[in-house]
Design a protein around this motif. Structure first.
Motif, short mmCIF file in Angstrom:
data_model
loop_
_atom_site.label_atom_id
_atom_site.label_comp_id
_atom_site.label_asym_id
_atom_site.label_seq_id
_atom_site.Cartn_x
_atom_site.Cartn_y
_atom_site.Cartn_z
N TYR A 45 0.86 -1.18 0.00
CA TYR A 45 0.00 0.00 0.00
C TYR A 45 0.90 1.23 0.00
N LYS A 90 -0.51 7.13 -7.80
CA LYS A 90 -0.93 5.87 -7.18
C LYS A 90 -0.90 5.92 -5.66
N THR A 93 -3.14 3.80 -2.58
CA THR A 93 -3.71 2.62 -3.22
C THR A 93 -2.74 1.46 -3.06
N SER A 165 -7.95 -0.53 -4.86
CA SER A 165 -8.48 0.23 -3.73
C SER A 165 -8.27 -0.55 -2.44
#
Length: 229
Positions: A45, A90, A93, A165
């Motif tokens: 993440y 990004k 995410t 997500s």
């Protein structure tokens, strides 16, 4: 959820994500480790780059060109400017996954030789000073107070074409019923049947899909191959 279906999701800052994706960083240093036997899957993440306060514009301030600022205080911040645009897009995410094929403990109580620590953390892109600061060893009055670190080895890295997500990951293998947010995973220990076909089942922990990232890492259900890539 059984152990063999567990994975780990790690929160990693953008500047370190860049080094992982380009192959420069092959080891992730953490203060603890999951109770999983390698190899196991990990998800990356990408957090949001922290911003530093540069200055505050206040009503009446005069700029260099003589213009006077009027209005509420405005905070001018900067995130370092060294994060590539492809990573900035990004942030916040899940951008990739890898297989942790081994974890090497770094035992602060007995490892006092500089070269030993450097060998164990090779591939982490961290200096010895950064490692000592992260571990908190500099504040210990003796070697016996040093806590262990763990070097997670990164292998079989897979970068997602489209980032995922965070809400698509769950701690206990969420299975939506007919496309809804009601979990129908009867094998989950938190599943609670309603006792009536007219009412949906409930969850003992009020849902297990992630709504915020872990501070360091957390267990998640391993995603199906088709869902992950």
């Amino acid at each position: 959820m059984s152990t063999e279906h567990k994975a780990a999701l790690l929160s990693i800052r953008p500047e370190w994500c860049v080094k992982i994706l380009n192959g420069e960083k092959t080891v992730e240093i953490r203060k603890n480790r999951p109770k999983l036997k390698p190899p196991f899957k990990c998800y990356i993440y990408c957090t949001k780059a922290p911003k530093k306060l540069i200055t505050i514009f206040r009503d009446g301030d005069v700029f260099g060109d003589g213009e006077v600022y009027r209005g509420k205080p405005q905070f001018a911040t900067w995130d370092g400017g060294n994060i590539p645009i492809e990573i900035r897009q990004k942030e916040q995410t899940v951008i990739a996954e890898f297989v942790c094929d081994k974890i090497r403990p770094i035992i602060g109580k007995t490892w006092i030789v500089k070269e030993d620590i450097e060998r164990a953390t090779s591939g982490s892109c961290l200096s010895l000073k950064q490692i000592i600061e992260y571990a908190g060893w500099s504040h210990c009055s003796s070697f016996t107070e040093r806590k262990e670190l763990y070097a997670w080895h990164i292998s079989d890295l897979k970068i997602y074409d489209q980032p995922k997500s965070l809400s698509g990951f769950s701690r206990h293998d969420f299975r939506g019923m007919n496309g809804t947010d009601v979990c129908g995973n009867e094998s989950c220990e938190h599943y609670q049947p309603s006792g009536s076909y007219m009412l949906p089942p409930t969850c003992a922990i009020n849902g297990c899909c992630l709504s915020k990232p872990p501070q360091s890492w957390c267990y998640v259900a391993e995603a199906e191959e088709d869902d992950a890539l």
